[in-house]
Motif scaffolding. Sequence first.
Motif, mmCIF file in Angstrom:
data_model
loop_
_atom_site.group_PDB
_atom_site.id
_atom_site.type_symbol
_atom_site.label_atom_id
_atom_site.label_comp_id
_atom_site.label_asym_id
_atom_site.label_seq_id
_atom_site.Cartn_x
_atom_site.Cartn_y
_atom_site.Cartn_z
ATOM 1 N N UNK A 1 1.476 2.200 -14.992
ATOM 2 C CA UNK A 1 1.624 3.629 -15.282
ATOM 3 C C UNK A 1 2.765 3.887 -16.409
ATOM 4 N N UNK A 2 2.599 4.685 -17.329
ATOM 5 C CA UNK A 2 3.484 4.971 -18.536
ATOM 6 C C UNK A 2 3.790 6.321 -18.186
ATOM 7 N N UNK A 3 5.079 6.473 -18.133
ATOM 8 C CA UNK A 3 5.545 7.962 -18.089
ATOM 9 C C UNK A 3 5.978 8.614 -19.163
ATOM 10 N N UNK A 4 5.577 7.949 -20.303
ATOM 11 C CA UNK A 4 6.134 8.535 -21.677
ATOM 12 C C UNK A 4 5.589 9.923 -21.714
ATOM 13 N N UNK A 5 4.504 10.489 -21.243
ATOM 14 C CA UNK A 5 4.063 11.803 -21.435
ATOM 15 C C UNK A 5 4.850 12.908 -20.836
ATOM 16 N N UNK A 6 5.481 12.355 -19.542
ATOM 17 C CA UNK A 6 6.554 13.219 -18.750
ATOM 18 C C UNK A 6 7.986 13.360 -19.389
ATOM 19 N N UNK A 7 8.148 12.361 -20.318
ATOM 20 C CA UNK A 7 9.511 12.258 -20.740
ATOM 21 C C UNK A 7 9.712 12.809 -22.281
ATOM 22 N N UNK A 8 8.405 13.357 -22.531
ATOM 23 C CA UNK A 8 8.101 13.678 -23.942
ATOM 24 C C UNK A 8 9.289 15.232 -24.043
ATOM 25 N N UNK B 1 1.686 -10.566 -10.077
ATOM 26 C CA UNK B 1 0.862 -10.572 -11.184
ATOM 27 C C UNK B 1 -0.137 -9.259 -10.633
ATOM 28 N N UNK B 2 -0.487 -8.199 -11.454
ATOM 29 C CA UNK B 2 -1.192 -7.195 -11.047
ATOM 30 C C UNK B 2 -1.969 -6.850 -12.460
ATOM 31 N N UNK B 3 -3.062 -6.490 -12.531
ATOM 32 C CA UNK B 3 -3.842 -5.752 -13.427
ATOM 33 C C UNK B 3 -3.252 -4.994 -14.307
ATOM 34 N N UNK C 1 0.931 -1.306 0.048
ATOM 35 C CA UNK C 1 0.100 -0.109 0.077
ATOM 36 C C UNK C 1 0.902 1.372 -0.123
ATOM 37 N N UNK C 2 0.968 1.974 -1.113
ATOM 38 C CA UNK C 2 2.000 3.128 -1.297
ATOM 39 C C UNK C 2 1.468 3.848 -2.495
ATOM 40 N N UNK C 3 1.429 5.035 -2.313
ATOM 41 C CA UNK C 3 1.244 6.062 -3.672
ATOM 42 C C UNK C 3 2.373 6.443 -4.177
ATOM 43 N N UNK C 4 3.674 5.772 -3.736
ATOM 44 C CA UNK C 4 4.767 6.104 -4.681
ATOM 45 C C UNK C 4 4.854 5.062 -5.794
ATOM 46 N N UNK C 5 5.300 5.533 -6.775
ATOM 47 C CA UNK C 5 5.435 4.872 -8.184
ATOM 48 C C UNK C 5 6.788 4.098 -8.115
ATOM 49 N N UNK C 6 6.924 2.863 -8.464
ATOM 50 C CA UNK C 6 8.001 1.914 -8.386
ATOM 51 C C UNK C 6 8.234 1.704 -9.971
ATOM 52 N N UNK C 7 9.340 1.827 -10.606
ATOM 53 C CA UNK C 7 9.895 1.346 -11.796
ATOM 54 C C UNK C 7 9.723 -0.216 -11.814
ATOM 55 N N UNK C 8 8.990 -0.704 -12.628
ATOM 56 C CA UNK C 8 8.898 -2.101 -13.056
ATOM 57 C C UNK C 8 9.238 -2.549 -14.646
#
Length: 234
Positions: free
Chosen positions: A79-86, A72-74, A36-43
């Motif tokens: 989350x894709x960070x491509x928008x921020x990296x554009x 296994x997760x849905x 349970x964390x709101x932090x994003x982890x690189x996967x």
Amino acid sequence: MPPTLRLKQALDYSRLNTGPSFRLPNPSTPKEKGWRSSQLFDVKIIESKTDADGTDLVKVHYVGFSSKFDQWVKASATVTRSSLMSNDPKDVFLFNVLSSVRDNLTVSRGIDSRVVIRIPITSPDVTTSLTDIAQKVSSVSSYVRHEFRFNDVHGPDILFGNDWWYRIVNKANDFAYVNRETVLFGYYERKMREEYTLNNDLKLVHRGFMFFLRFVKEKGNRSELCLLRCILNN
């Protein structure tokens, strides 16, 4: 003569309560398993599959952690960070606008249903793009502030995509959505900032342009979810 002590008479308040008495239950919700964390982890996505219910699943490895934490997760939970990296300032601008819209689509009580979002415009390309789109899908309502109102409810989809205007907030299916008939957007030149030089001379500094998006927010719950489906189908 010694003073006489008077004993206080105990008061009976039971007659004041004419209705039935009861004790409210103390509900307890089961704790959810997992992190349970709101932090994003690189996967890193290792495998993918679809379960019997038709849900898309992916097996993820948390970068920097042991493989024993693979799970296994849905697929929708990633989350894709491509928008921020554009490197395109228009993509970054639209990402910030959509993020602000989502942040304002809440179901909290006492929140004003009228929403105004303001995002600084950091590139002239964004202003040009907004003007080009506005001329195609909207009508000008003010020449002073460059305000535009879409000709139909699907007009903003060209700018923001198809699913930008609603958000299901929790598992209880409480939701909030943008009344798309009320959407008004545009940009204006920000007021000059006054500064003084070391010689005490007044200098006016241009502060750029500000984008704004105004709309009315509507809310609903599980019993009204069919309303959201009807809007989606129209």
